[in-house]
Design an enzyme around this catalytic site. Structure first.
Site, mmCIF file in Angstrom:
data_model
loop_
_atom_site.group_PDB
_atom_site.id
_atom_site.type_symbol
_atom_site.label_atom_id
_atom_site.label_comp_id
_atom_site.label_asym_id
_atom_site.label_seq_id
_atom_site.Cartn_x
_atom_site.Cartn_y
_atom_site.Cartn_z
ATOM 1 N N HIS A 23 15.555 13.240 1.920
ATOM 2 C CA HIS A 23 15.080 12.058 2.650
ATOM 3 C C HIS A 23 13.841 11.528 1.938
ATOM 4 O O HIS A 23 12.776 12.159 1.956
ATOM 5 C CB HIS A 23 14.739 12.428 4.100
ATOM 6 N N HIS A 36 34.514 -36.084 -20.238
ATOM 7 C CA HIS A 36 35.684 -35.306 -20.689
ATOM 8 C C HIS A 36 35.472 -34.786 -22.110
ATOM 9 O O HIS A 36 36.418 -34.506 -22.822
ATOM 10 C CB HIS A 36 36.968 -36.142 -20.620
ATOM 11 N N SER A 89 23.253 -14.955 -38.728
ATOM 12 C CA SER A 89 24.486 -14.168 -38.849
ATOM 13 C C SER A 89 24.285 -13.104 -39.912
ATOM 14 O O SER A 89 23.644 -13.351 -40.942
ATOM 15 C CB SER A 89 25.664 -15.080 -39.227
#
Length: 482
Positions: free
Chosen positions: A82, A155, A285
């Protein structure tokens, strides 16, 4: 085991600020429990319980734990199974005069839940000024590029022109809503207070010999000592877990705003129109040395997805509490609440870094406009010809034919859009040849975008940021690295 020999959360080990990580540490948690026990004993003494002044003084002198006390608490918790009682015992060891009075009349949730509410409030207090800084930085960017024309996209296809600054206001507006929501969540927070094992305050009523007024006064006094404006009027053993949902909703909603902005920047980086900060020795990279990947925006997107899904767990936990409480919430909340705030904190730090170093490439933007503007300008050309005495239908047909010819060159041969040259070479359009430069000026296609930026910042952004002037002044002098 050393830190590199076991798993660590990247939120605390790699990303989050020291302040946010510290807030959710065990050191802060357990010292907050001790402060709450001090508040309870102080209020009980003020209201007439026989608690010695020495007990209060010893509690005040031992609010922080050292490593020795943490070891004692860990051993006690292993033995007692506890955590709260382990810390009651440990606090009593260093404050022996207070040992009989620590946790008097309280249930475990007196410290665990009230502490969590304190942490929620403190965590929101850390996030709010950071969000204000991001809004401030983006506003400066919007003002700088208020009238720089750029292709609008619907879009993800080229549409009517807007400006770089106007597009930025779309991000800012969502962050303003987040600032409102997060501040509202912070200001709405109440305290669980002193409610007892099932929320009936029965144990405290017994302590004060049935004096209801004193029990209410105890609740109010502990709430005031803890710095909250009010205590929740009713509770079970715990405060309603719906509070967690309300708070985390404001963070998950913010995650959508962050995801939107970072995604837009990634798309603009692909178009080479905008670039996020790239440091002198940064590597894009391991294989392709030329690359300048938008890794900050990518990190924001990844973290925002994580943050956006955390509240599902909080919602299910709130709905799954039985009667006055169950304990299935405990392990879940130990994960969701700290991780939600740590994640939001990280995202805000990265967004600040991005917003302070965005690079715009007007030449590339102009090149993209030049490729599409001739088609967009056809209506202007037709209207100018009509004003010069031409027939609209005849002009429309002429433009249609020339547009299809130019489109074929672009699509089938990979050439440049030469519609303007075709119009200039066609004698039919001779009456407006002298007007062509004006008809094709990109700034004539952006409508009220620059004025919208000005109005938005003056009427909405500046008033929203006015409470944070001191914070913004400090951050102007600071340098941020991510």
């Amino acid at each position: 085991m050393s830190s590199f020999e076991t798993w660590q959360s990247p939120l605390s080990g790699r990303y989050a600020s020291k302040e946010m990580a510290s807030l959710f540490s065990n050191a802060t948690r357990f010292s907050t429990w001790r402060t709450l026990w001090l508040h309870l004993a102080t209020a009980e003494r003020e209201l007439g319980l026989d608690i010695p002044a020495e007990a209060i003084e010893q509690m005040k002198a031992n609010l922080k734990l050292d490593e020795k006390q943490m070891k004692i608490a860990a051993e006690e918790e292993k033995r007692r199974r506890h955590d709260v009682m382990a810390h009651v015992h440990t606090f009593g060891v260093v404050a022996p005069a207070a040992a009989p009075y620590i946790h008097l009349g309280a249930t475990s949730c007196y410290v665990t839940d009230n502490a969590d509410l304190i942490f929620l409030r403190s965590a929101l207090d850390l996030l709010i000024p950071k969000l204000a800084v991001v809004i401030h930085r983006l506003s400066a960017f919007a003002e700088k590029y208020r009238d720089l024309p750029t292709l609008g996209f619907t879009h993800m296809q080229p549409a009517q022109l807007t400006t770089v600054g106007k597009r930025c206001t779309l991000w800012i507006q969502e962050f303003l809503w987040d600032l409102r929501n997060i501040k509202r969540a912070r200001d709405d927070l109440g305290f669980r207070g002193v409610k007892g094992t099932t929320g009936t305050q029965a144990s405290f009523l017994a302590l004060f010999d049935g004096d209801h007024d004193k029990v209410e006064a105890l609740d109010e006094r502990v709430t005031a000592l803890s710095g909250f404006p009010y205590a929740m009027p009713v509770s079970g053993q715990t405060y309603s877990r719906k509070i967690d949902v309300d708070v985390l909703n404001s963070l998950t909603s913010f995650s959508a705003s962050a995801l939107k902005m970072a995604t837009d920047i990634r798309l603009l980086c692909h178009l080479k129109e905008i670039e996020e900060p790239f440091e002198k020795d940064q590597i894009g990279s391991s294989a392709m040395a030329y690359k300048r990947n938008p890794m900050r925006s990518e990190r924001v997107c990844g973290l925002a997805r994580w943050l956006g899904n955390i509240n599902n767990s909080a919602r299910e936990t709130a709905g799954g509490q039985w009667m006055e409480r169950t304990l299935d919430d405990s392990a879940n909340r130990r994960l969701t609440i700290p991780e939600a705030f740590l994640t939001a904190d990280v995202i805000l730090t990265i967004l600040q870094n991005i917003s302070e170093g965005l690079v715009v490439y007007p030449a590339i933007i102009g090149k993209h406009i030049a490729a599409e503007l001739p088609f967009m300008a056809t209506e202007n050309i037709i209207m100018a010809m009509v004003r010069a005495g031409g027939d609209r239908q005849e002009c429309h047909e002429k433009i249609r034919v020339l547009s299809h010819q130019a489109a074929r060159i672009v699509k089938e041969e990979g050439g440049d859009n030469d519609l303007v040259e075709r119009v200039r070479a066609d004698s039919y359009f001779a009456p407006i040849h002298a007007q062509m430069d004006k008809l094709l000026d990109p700034k004539s296609f952006v409508g009220r975008a620059p004025e919208q930026v000005d109005s938005f910042i003056a009427k909405w952004v500046q008033p929203a940021l006015s409470p944070y002037k001191e914070v913004l002044a400090k951050v102007e002098k600071a340098e941020l690295h991510v």
